[in-house]
Design an enzyme around this catalytic site. Structure first.
Site, PDB file in Angstrom:
ATOM      1  N   ASN A   9       0.867  -1.180   0.000  1.00  0.00           N
ATOM      2  CA  ASN A   9       0.000   0.000   0.000  1.00  0.00           C
ATOM      3  C   ASN A   9       0.906   1.234   0.000  1.00  0.00           C
ATOM      4  O   ASN A   9       1.434   1.611   1.038  1.00  0.00           O
ATOM      5  CB  ASN A   9      -0.891  -0.036   1.251  1.00  0.00           C
ATOM      6  CG  ASN A   9      -1.740   1.220   1.400  1.00  0.00           C
ATOM      7  OD1 ASN A   9      -1.800   2.041   0.487  1.00  0.00           O
ATOM      8  ND2 ASN A   9      -2.387   1.364   2.544  1.00  0.00           N
ATOM      9  N   LYS A  11       0.121   4.221  -0.429  1.00  0.00           N
ATOM     10  CA  LYS A  11      -0.569   5.428   0.072  1.00  0.00           C
ATOM     11  C   LYS A  11      -0.293   6.604  -0.870  1.00  0.00           C
ATOM     12  O   LYS A  11      -0.152   6.394  -2.085  1.00  0.00           O
ATOM     13  CB  LYS A  11      -0.162   5.708   1.527  1.00  0.00           C
ATOM     14  CG  LYS A  11      -0.343   4.468   2.408  1.00  0.00           C
ATOM     15  CD  LYS A  11      -0.267   4.740   3.872  1.00  0.00           C
ATOM     16  CE  LYS A  11      -0.460   3.432   4.634  1.00  0.00           C
ATOM     17  NZ  LYS A  11      -0.425   3.605   6.086  1.00  0.00           N
ATOM     18  N   HIS A  95      -9.835   1.773   4.376  1.00  0.00           N
ATOM     19  CA  HIS A  95      -8.613   1.935   5.178  1.00  0.00           C
ATOM     20  C   HIS A  95      -8.886   2.900   6.331  1.00  0.00           C
ATOM     21  O   HIS A  95      -9.634   3.873   6.177  1.00  0.00           O
ATOM     22  CB  HIS A  95      -7.470   2.453   4.291  1.00  0.00           C
ATOM     23  CG  HIS A  95      -6.148   2.368   4.967  1.00  0.00           C
ATOM     24  ND1 HIS A  95      -5.753   3.291   5.914  1.00  0.00           N
ATOM     25  CD2 HIS A  95      -5.146   1.466   4.877  1.00  0.00           C
ATOM     26  CE1 HIS A  95      -4.553   2.941   6.368  1.00  0.00           C
ATOM     27  NE2 HIS A  95      -4.167   1.844   5.756  1.00  0.00           N
ATOM     28  N   GLU A  97      -7.253   5.242   7.502  1.00  0.00           N
ATOM     29  CA  GLU A  97      -6.955   6.653   7.209  1.00  0.00           C
ATOM     30  C   GLU A  97      -8.145   7.309   6.528  1.00  0.00           C
ATOM     31  O   GLU A  97      -8.418   8.495   6.739  1.00  0.00           O
ATOM     32  CB  GLU A  97      -5.678   6.746   6.353  1.00  0.00           C
ATOM     33  CG  GLU A  97      -4.441   6.456   7.199  1.00  0.00           C
ATOM     34  CD  GLU A  97      -3.275   5.820   6.447  1.00  0.00           C
ATOM     35  OE1 GLU A  97      -3.279   5.808   5.203  1.00  0.00           O
ATOM     36  OE2 GLU A  97      -2.353   5.330   7.132  1.00  0.00           O
ATOM     37  N   GLU A 167      -6.078  -4.487  10.640  1.00  0.00           N
ATOM     38  CA  GLU A 167      -5.040  -3.489  10.879  1.00  0.00           C
ATOM     39  C   GLU A 167      -5.369  -2.705  12.152  1.00  0.00           C
ATOM     40  O   GLU A 167      -6.218  -1.796  12.117  1.00  0.00           O
ATOM     41  CB  GLU A 167      -4.974  -2.502   9.702  1.00  0.00           C
ATOM     42  CG  GLU A 167      -4.595  -3.132   8.388  1.00  0.00           C
ATOM     43  CD  GLU A 167      -3.971  -2.122   7.436  1.00  0.00           C
ATOM     44  OE1 GLU A 167      -2.839  -2.332   7.013  1.00  0.00           O
ATOM     45  OE2 GLU A 167      -4.613  -1.103   7.144  1.00  0.00           O
ATOM     46  N   GLY A 173       1.979   2.465  10.864  1.00  0.00           N
ATOM     47  CA  GLY A 173       3.037   3.474  10.711  1.00  0.00           C
ATOM     48  C   GLY A 173       3.823   3.758  11.986  1.00  0.00           C
ATOM     49  O   GLY A 173       4.619   4.688  12.024  1.00  0.00           O
ATOM     50  N   SER A 214       2.747  -1.987  10.574  1.00  0.00           N
ATOM     51  CA  SER A 214       4.169  -2.069  10.898  1.00  0.00           C
ATOM     52  C   SER A 214       4.789  -3.445  10.620  1.00  0.00           C
ATOM     53  O   SER A 214       5.643  -3.911  11.369  1.00  0.00           O
ATOM     54  CB  SER A 214       4.410  -1.618  12.343  1.00  0.00           C
ATOM     55  OG  SER A 214       4.063  -0.251  12.470  1.00  0.00           O
TER      56      SER A 214
HETATM   57  P1  PGA Z   1       2.325   0.395   7.798  1.00  0.00           P
HETATM   58  O1  PGA Z   1       0.913   0.675   7.067  1.00  0.00           O
HETATM   59  O2  PGA Z   1       2.857  -0.888   7.227  1.00  0.00           O
HETATM   60  O3  PGA Z   1       3.171   1.582   7.409  1.00  0.00           O
HETATM   61  O4  PGA Z   1       2.065   0.311   9.247  1.00  0.00           O
HETATM   62  C1  PGA Z   1       0.014  -0.364   6.822  1.00  0.00           C
HETATM   63  C2  PGA Z   1      -1.259   0.185   6.226  1.00  0.00           C
HETATM   64  O5  PGA Z   1      -1.670   1.291   6.587  1.00  0.00           O
HETATM   65  O6  PGA Z   1      -1.892  -0.477   5.390  1.00  0.00           O
END
Ligand code: PGA
Length: 254
Positions: A9, A11, A95, A97, A167, A173, A214
């Site tokens: 992903n 982003k 997601h 976000e 998640e 992140g 992460s």
């Molecule tokens: P990350 O993000 O691996 O940077 O924690 C995962 C995601 O948001 O899908």
């Protein structure tokens, strides 16, 4: 046993020219393992280039969002049909976000899942608890609700496939994943919701439950060693071609 899946992903991290460089560099390093499906989800503006670059390599690609109508007066939205037209096979939906920053609701997620499936895409539905929900002790309730609402009215006839990505919002992140055992337990909870909704054979053959938050090349094997974790959704660790190739290699050995 069905293949594990690793989904990048990206982003909103790359301009189209930057994405071009990343996928070019990645392809000079990458060797397709037999036992892993790899999917790249660039931003909309880079899908075309990534698709051209990785077509016929065994890699798949997808988008990070879609709308729930095929076409019409929906300014700024992107139709699942048009994503399928770009060769996308997957689309990330719901997601955290987007749920947080854009108030994407469970009803919207459900509409997107339905529309994506109708367009022949496999939705990657993101679910997960916030830190506050975890502290309140409502984690499992929150996740069960998100899954149930995302799949309301959905059937997985024919070639339709579904991915649920667990998640935990608070570790995305952060550089600190949850313990694989805890992720494994949550995957069992999600699996139970799915078993209550679909036939066991459908859950077994058509649905994957993957972990995100992460994940990197140092911890991927611990997640994939859990029997109920079918893969990973990877943000930060998918941005650097070297790191991402290492992650895929580690996944292939898990
Ligand atoms: P990350 O993000 O691996 O940077 O924690 C995962 C995601 O948001 O899908």
């Amino acid at each position: 046993m069905s293949k594990k899946i690793i989904i990048a992903n990206w982003k909103m991290n790359f301009s189209a020219p930057a994405a071009k460089k990343v996928i070019d560099d990645f392809m000079t390093l990458f060797k397709q393992p037999d036992n892993i499906t790899v999917v790249i989800c660039p931003g909309f503006t880079a899908i075309n280039y990534v698709a051209e670059k990785i077509t016929k390599t065994g890699l798949a690609w997808g988008a990070q969002n879609c709308y729930w109508e095929e076409y019409g007066a929906f300014t700024g939205e992107v139709s699942p049909r048009d994503l399928a037209g770009l060769g996308c096979r997957y689309v990330i939906v719901g997601h955290s976000e987007r749920r947080t920053n854009l108030n994407e609701s469970d009803a919207m997620v459900n509409n997107k899942v339905t529309a994506a499936l109708a367009a022949g895409l496999t939705p990657i539905v993101c679910v997960g608890e916030t830190f506050a929900e975890r502290q309140e002790g409502t984690k499992e309730f929150v996740i069960m609700n998100q899954v149930n609402r995302a799949i309301a009215g959905v059937n997985l006839s024919g070639e339709k496939r579904l991915i649920i990505a667990y998640e935990p919002v608070w570790v995305i992140g952060s550089g600190q994943a949850v313990e694989p055992v805890e992720a494994g337990h949550t995957h069992q909870v999600i699996r139970q919701v799915l078993i209550d909704k679909f036939e066991a054979k459908v859950v077994e053959e058509k649905i994957k439950i993957i972990y995100g938050g992460s994940v990197d090349f140092t911890n991927i094997n611990k997640f994939l060693d859990m029997p109920c974790i079918d893969g990973a959704l990877v943000g930060g660790a998918s941005l650097d071609p070297n790191n991402f190739v290492k992650l895929i290699q580690a996944a292939a050995k898990a």
